[in-house]
Design a protein around this motif. Structure first.
Motif, PDB file in Angstrom:
ATOM      1  N   TRP A 139       0.836  -1.214   0.000  1.00 56.09           N
ATOM      2  CA  TRP A 139       0.000   0.000   0.000  1.00 56.09           C
ATOM      3  C   TRP A 139       0.863   1.252   0.000  1.00 56.09           C
ATOM      4  O   TRP A 139       0.574   2.217  -0.715  1.00 56.09           O
ATOM      5  CB  TRP A 139      -0.901  -0.002   1.240  1.00 56.09           C
ATOM      6  CG  TRP A 139      -1.704   1.268   1.354  1.00 56.09           C
ATOM      7  CD1 TRP A 139      -2.920   1.530   0.812  1.00 56.09           C
ATOM      8  CD2 TRP A 139      -1.308   2.460   2.061  1.00 56.09           C
ATOM      9  NE1 TRP A 139      -3.313   2.799   1.122  1.00 56.09           N
ATOM     10  CE2 TRP A 139      -2.340   3.399   1.884  1.00 56.09           C
ATOM     11  CE3 TRP A 139      -0.182   2.821   2.806  1.00 56.09           C
ATOM     12  CZ2 TRP A 139      -2.290   4.682   2.436  1.00 56.09           C
ATOM     13  CZ3 TRP A 139      -0.133   4.100   3.358  1.00 56.09           C
ATOM     14  CH2 TRP A 139      -1.166   5.006   3.178  1.00 56.09           C
ATOM     15  N   THR A 140       1.937   1.231   0.787  1.00 57.54           N
ATOM     16  CA  THR A 140       2.823   2.397   0.852  1.00 57.54           C
ATOM     17  C   THR A 140       3.406   2.710  -0.514  1.00 57.54           C
ATOM     18  O   THR A 140       3.425   3.869  -0.958  1.00 57.54           O
ATOM     19  CB  THR A 140       3.951   2.171   1.866  1.00 57.54           C
ATOM     20  OG1 THR A 140       3.380   1.943   3.162  1.00 57.54           O
ATOM     21  CG2 THR A 140       4.871   3.370   1.938  1.00 57.54           C
ATOM     22  N   ALA A 196       0.665   4.034  -2.754  1.00 57.17           N
ATOM     23  CA  ALA A 196       0.271   5.382  -2.365  1.00 57.17           C
ATOM     24  C   ALA A 196       1.321   6.398  -2.776  1.00 57.17           C
ATOM     25  O   ALA A 196       1.000   7.478  -3.307  1.00 57.17           O
ATOM     26  CB  ALA A 196       0.040   5.445  -0.854  1.00 57.17           C
ATOM     27  N   GLN A 197       2.599   6.074  -2.558  1.00 62.67           N
ATOM     28  CA  GLN A 197       3.666   6.988  -2.948  1.00 62.67           C
ATOM     29  C   GLN A 197       3.691   7.187  -4.457  1.00 62.67           C
ATOM     30  O   GLN A 197       3.939   8.293  -4.950  1.00 62.67           O
ATOM     31  CB  GLN A 197       5.003   6.457  -2.444  1.00 62.67           C
ATOM     32  CG  GLN A 197       5.158   6.545  -0.930  1.00 62.67           C
ATOM     33  CD  GLN A 197       6.451   5.916  -0.447  1.00 62.67           C
ATOM     34  OE1 GLN A 197       7.064   5.090  -1.138  1.00 62.67           O
ATOM     35  NE2 GLN A 197       6.863   6.286   0.756  1.00 62.67           N
ATOM     36  N   ILE A 213       0.783   9.485  -5.357  1.00 64.45           N
ATOM     37  CA  ILE A 213       1.080  10.854  -4.948  1.00 64.45           C
ATOM     38  C   ILE A 213       2.090  11.489  -5.893  1.00 64.45           C
ATOM     39  O   ILE A 213       1.977  12.660  -6.270  1.00 64.45           O
ATOM     40  CB  ILE A 213       1.578  10.870  -3.492  1.00 64.45           C
ATOM     41  CG1 ILE A 213       0.432  10.492  -2.544  1.00 64.45           C
ATOM     42  CG2 ILE A 213       2.167  12.219  -3.123  1.00 64.45           C
ATOM     43  CD1 ILE A 213       0.881  10.162  -1.138  1.00 64.45           C
ATOM     44  N   GLU A 237      -4.674  13.637  -3.125  1.00 66.09           N
ATOM     45  CA  GLU A 237      -4.412  12.204  -3.246  1.00 66.09           C
ATOM     46  C   GLU A 237      -4.043  11.606  -1.895  1.00 66.09           C
ATOM     47  O   GLU A 237      -4.466  10.490  -1.560  1.00 66.09           O
ATOM     48  CB  GLU A 237      -3.290  11.965  -4.253  1.00 66.09           C
ATOM     49  CG  GLU A 237      -2.980  10.499  -4.509  1.00 66.09           C
ATOM     50  CD  GLU A 237      -4.153   9.740  -5.114  1.00 66.09           C
ATOM     51  OE1 GLU A 237      -4.259   8.516  -4.866  1.00 66.09           O
ATOM     52  OE2 GLU A 237      -4.972  10.363  -5.833  1.00 66.09           O
ATOM     53  N   LEU A 238      -3.271  12.332  -1.097  1.00 71.24           N
ATOM     54  CA  LEU A 238      -2.924  11.847   0.237  1.00 71.24           C
ATOM     55  C   LEU A 238      -4.180  11.682   1.087  1.00 71.24           C
ATOM     56  O   LEU A 238      -4.333  10.685   1.799  1.00 71.24           O
ATOM     57  CB  LEU A 238      -1.956  12.815   0.919  1.00 71.24           C
ATOM     58  CG  LEU A 238      -1.525  12.431   2.344  1.00 71.24           C
ATOM     59  CD1 LEU A 238      -0.750  11.113   2.339  1.00 71.24           C
ATOM     60  CD2 LEU A 238      -0.691  13.533   2.976  1.00 71.24           C
ATOM     61  N   GLN A 298      -5.896   8.519  -0.066  1.00 72.65           N
ATOM     62  CA  GLN A 298      -5.184   7.301   0.320  1.00 72.65           C
ATOM     63  C   GLN A 298      -5.342   7.015   1.817  1.00 72.65           C
ATOM     64  O   GLN A 298      -5.502   5.860   2.230  1.00 72.65           O
ATOM     65  CB  GLN A 298      -3.696   7.422  -0.027  1.00 72.65           C
ATOM     66  CG  GLN A 298      -3.387   7.462  -1.512  1.00 72.65           C
ATOM     67  CD  GLN A 298      -3.576   6.109  -2.181  1.00 72.65           C
ATOM     68  OE1 GLN A 298      -3.583   5.072  -1.526  1.00 72.65           O
ATOM     69  NE2 GLN A 298      -3.731   6.116  -3.500  1.00 72.65           N
ATOM     70  N   SER A 331       1.344   4.626   6.901  1.00 76.62           N
ATOM     71  CA  SER A 331       0.737   5.936   6.655  1.00 76.62           C
ATOM     72  C   SER A 331       1.757   7.048   6.827  1.00 76.62           C
ATOM     73  O   SER A 331       1.816   7.997   6.032  1.00 76.62           O
ATOM     74  CB  SER A 331      -0.436   6.156   7.606  1.00 76.62           C
ATOM     75  OG  SER A 331      -1.445   5.190   7.399  1.00 76.62           O
ATOM     76  N   ALA A 354       3.963   7.400   3.788  1.00 81.40           N
ATOM     77  CA  ALA A 354       3.305   8.132   2.707  1.00 81.40           C
ATOM     78  C   ALA A 354       3.293   9.625   3.003  1.00 81.40           C
ATOM     79  O   ALA A 354       3.507  10.464   2.101  1.00 81.40           O
ATOM     80  CB  ALA A 354       1.879   7.621   2.517  1.00 81.40           C
TER      81      ALA A 354
END
Length: 520
Positions: free
Chosen positions: A147-148, A151-152, A155, A171-172, A175, A256, A259
């Motif tokens: 997920w990290t 997500a990165q 972003i 986006e953050l 997420q 989290s 991210a």
């Protein structure tokens, strides 16, 4: 969906065949869904020195062997109490190893202490329970790492959009499923995602301001309106550009935070670049303002068209806005947004001739901006009469005079047209002439205070009535000879002849500039 092991996930795992002996309704709320850190096994009478909060303990019950004197209700209660005090999440009892079934005394003690108790059948090794918990933990860690990375990546792609900073923050927020807010370098709320969370984000404004005033990189958290808010400064040490705030009902985990770290880096870089670009834009705007002052409208127009669009069409009003240094950045951003909304309605530039002053050129469609910026930032604004670019310097002079009059009262917009209607003497009242007027009238004021007379008021009403004694007497409710006597006394006290226009004009001017306005 979390994959961390919980008592619920273990006791509902069909392969393990575990049986919960303490009904959920008799246990503390949410205890079956609390994450389990580890599964440990021990038959010690007191295993707590080797346990940590959040762990599950498995035992075969040798410590409850009746031959050893361990199956009394008192000892069992003390055993369970120690486990509960140590923060143990649950107790598993392995049957058919030492004894058949789970002791009733243990079930009763766990119910009283609110400690979940489950039965582990003989065919399920303790190792299988521990391995199941470990597998769930490994799956969760892998899932969070994945997920990290995802997500990165999302972003980073958002940062490539035209408004990369806003897109990254949005986006953050998506997420994390939390609101995300950006406070500017002054601690004011700049933007928030989703927009409906603005009220929640505002609760963190004081903390954001506090972090910025410390002048170095820092982070903090606070509880506000039932949420936990995490704050992180943006920018380099001693050159902070803002604060990132993230709010939600639960604590952030490591994935989290990773991210968020990526966004903090992107946002800091974006704000630094934006600051550099803003300085360059402001220098260019100031250069165009200088060109307009020189009368080189064609040059200013050609440059403005390439960057911001057409200059406002004549006739234009020139406005000057004075503001504290700490507000200039916010006001500039506000005006930039108005220019983007309505190209050609206004042009603005920092005035290089006066610190903390902004000059604006506005066509008629842009005039409402003046009231809006004055109201939003509580600043003084002076605006000229409409005119052409050929008399640009004259418009600036009018704006300067109107701004000076605006500063004489509460924040707001003052127009030169209003100043002109009030007359020259009204303008003089905003300068050093006021003290001269007060000094001129001081002999009258001193006499009235010591003798209890009304010479100053009589003089004021007499001049208002065009120096007619009968009308002044009627307005004052006294005899005309009383008015004559008081005017004669005023002449002696002021050492002025009030029988001619010049003397009367000088005293009238003193009354106006000193604030001794004539009564209606």
């Amino acid at each position: 969906m979390t994959m961390l092991p919980t008592l619920r996930s273990l006791t509902t795992n069909r392969e393990l065949s575990l049986l919960l002996l303490t009904p959920e309704g008799a246990l503390p709320t949410g205890i079956l869904d609390a994450p389990i850190e580890w599964v440990h096994s021990s038959d010690l009478a007191d295993p707590t020195p080797f346990l940590s909060p959040g762990q599950v303990l498995l035992t075969t019950g040798t410590q409850f062997d009746e031959a050893a004197g361990g199956d009394s209700a008192e000892l069992t209660t003390a055993y369970v109490a120690r486990l509960a005090a140590a923060g143990v999440s649950g107790l598993g009892f392995g049957t058919e190893v030492v004894r058949a079934g789970t002791p009733d005394t243990l079930v009763d003690a766990c119910l009283r202490m609110g400690l979940p108790l489950f039965e582990v059948p003989y065919r399920t090794p303790f190792l299988a329970v521990a391995r199941a918990a470990a597998d769930m933990t490994a799956e969760e860690r892998f899932a969070r790492r994945s997920w990290t990375l995802a997500a990165q990546r999302a972003i980073a792609l958002a940062a490539l959009r035209p408004d990369g900073l806003s897109a990254s923050l949005q986006e953050l927020s998506r997420q994390l499923d939390r609101w995300v807010a950006l406070f500017d370098a002054n601690g004011a709320l700049d933007r928030v995602f989703p927009p409906e969370a603005a009220a929640l984000a505002s609760a963190a404004e004081d903390e954001a301001t506090r972090l910025l005033r410390r002048g170095h990189r820092a982070s903090s958290s606070l509880a506000a309106v039932g949420e936990t808010v995490s704050l992180q400064t943006l920018g380099r040490r001693d050159q902070l550009r803002g604060v990132l705030a993230i709010g939600g009902s639960t604590e952030l985990d490591q994935a989290s935070n990773e991210a968020i770290t990526a966004v903090v880096a992107l946002a800091g870089l974006s704000l630094e670049q934006s600051h550099t670009l803003d300085r360059a834009r402001n220098r260019l705007r100031s250069a165009l303002l200088a060109a307009l002052r020189r009368g080189d409208v064609e040059l200013a127009q050609s440059v403005s068209v390439e960057i911001w669009g057409e200059l406002p069409e004549a006739p234009v009003s020139i406005a000057l806005l004075g503001a504290p240094a700490e507000q200039l950045h916010s006001i500039t951003e506000y005006l930039e947004a108005r220019v983007a909304e309505r190209p050609g309605a206004l042009f603005f530039a920092p005035d290089p001739a006066v610190d903390n002053q902004i000059a604006l050129v506005l066509g008629e469609p842009g005039l409402p901006v003046l009231e809006a910026v004055s109201a939003n930032f509580a600043v003084h604004v002076g605006v000229s009469e409409p005119g052409g670019y050929a008399d640009f310097t004259g418009g600036l002079t009018q704006a300067e005079q109107a701004l000076a009059r605006s500063r004489d009262g509460a924040a707001g917009v003052s127009g030169f047209g209003e100043l002109a209607e009030e007359g020259v003497l009204a303008y003089l009242s905003t300068t050093d002439a006021r003290e001269i007027g007060r000094a001129t009238l001081q002999p009258l004021r001193a006499h009235d205070e010591s003798a209890g007379t009304e010479v100053l008021r009589t003089l004021r009403v007499w001049l208002e009535q065009n120096a007619q004694f009968d009308k002044a007497a009627a307005a004052l409710g006294v005899h005309r000879h009383t008015v004559r006597a008081r005017i004669a006394l005023a002449e002696r006290l002021l050492d002025r002849d009030l029988s001619g226009f010049r003397g009367r004009a000088e005293v009238w001017a003193a009354l106006v500039v000193a604030g001794e306005e004539p009564s209606a």
